[in-house]
Design an enzyme around this catalytic site. Structure first.
Site, short mmCIF file in Angstrom:
data_model
loop_
_atom_site.label_atom_id
_atom_site.label_comp_id
_atom_site.label_asym_id
_atom_site.label_seq_id
_atom_site.Cartn_x
_atom_site.Cartn_y
_atom_site.Cartn_z
N VAL A 99 44.80 35.02 43.83
CA VAL A 99 46.19 35.39 43.57
C VAL A 99 46.19 36.51 42.53
CG1 VAL A 99 48.37 34.53 42.66
CG2 VAL A 99 46.94 33.03 44.05
N CYS A 100 46.88 37.59 42.82
CA CYS A 100 46.91 38.73 41.88
C CYS A 100 47.62 38.34 40.59
CB CYS A 100 47.63 39.91 42.50
SG CYS A 100 48.01 41.19 41.29
#
Lengths: 130, 136
Positions: A77-78
């Site tokens: 997940v960024c």
């Protein structure tokens, strides 16, 4: 083939997450390698364990977590996109003084460099979104 | 393709404000610049508005991130292809766009324009040559 998967939209609002999940599963079933699934934009919402859909509907977050466990998938997940949208792991929660974390099992938070690296290492990047 | 350099193309199709795609798309380009790949950006459809001169977001409470495009040259991101047809359809021309430049280290650090206007056909050829296309 080595695939990198990019998910750009959130679950339920948009079918992109479902399609990305189905593609990932089908590719694995056919013996392909998924080097990483990267969640960006609203796609980061795939990674919150607080998701509670109605019982007669699919639970996409759990589906990802289970698939990750089964195939040792790298679900990333960024961090910047996640911070904007309130997706945090234990470290991030501590760093920003939040009272809880909500990252789902099998997901981890990392930087955009992981997306670029995925593009470099994969034979093909498949992006799911609008 | 092993350890060779790959061609990355970032395609921007949306207006700068209204959705977050343009801003977060730009963040990918800036981070990606550290990886020494061959990089270009494309602006098509409403994406051409991202490069419009004189953006003022004061009254909409949005962060005006258009000055960031000026930094791209320093990050060695110096091929910004803008589609001619998209400009024309919106009554715009190159004069409406930011003046973006980079210093060409192969040519005595001469300042050169980063924006190149291409037509749809040329853009299709460019896309054909890429290894990774990320679009926002």
């Amino acid at each position: 083939m080595k695939f990198g998967i990019l998910v750009n939209e959130g679950p339920y609002q948009h079918q992109a997450s479902d399609t990305a999940f189905n593609f990932t599963k089908a590719a694995l079933d056919k013996g392909h390698e998924i080097i990483r699934v990267f969640f960006y934009h609203d796609g980061v919402n795939n990674g919150t364990r607080l998701t509670t859909p109605p019982q007669d509907d699919r639970n996409l977050v759990n589906q990802w977590s289970e698939l990750a466990k089964e195939h040792e998938l790298d679900l990333v997940v960024c961090v910047a996109a996640a911070q904007r949208r309130g997706i945090v792991d234990e470290d991030e929660a501590k760093r920003h003084g939040k009272s809880a974390d909500n990252i789902a099992e099998g997901f981890h938070i990392s930087g955009l460099g992981q997306l670029i690296e995925m593009g470099i290492k994969a034979d093909r990047v498949m992006a799911f979104g609008d | 393709m092993g350890n060779g350099v790959k061609k990355f193309m970032y395609v921007n199709r949306r207006a700068p404000y209204g959705t977050i795609y343009a801003l977060e798309g730009l963040e990918v380009v800036l981070i990606g610049a550290a990886f020494d790949q061959e990089v270009c950006m494309v602006f098509v459809d409403d994406g051409v508005f991202q490069l419009k001169k004189g953006q003022d977001t004061a009254e909409s409470n949005m962060k005006n991130f258009s000055p960031t495009y000026r930094a791209l040259g320093d990050y060695d991101v110096n091929k910004l292809y803008v589609e001619k047809e998209s400009l024309e359809q919106r009554g715009m021309s190159e004069d409406d766009l930011l003046e973006l430049t980079y210093e060409d280290e192969d040519d005595d650090y001469k300042e050169k324009p980063s924006i190149r206007i291409v037509n749809r056909e040329e853009l299709a050829d460019l896309m054909e040559q890429q290894d990774v296309i990320l679009n926002y």
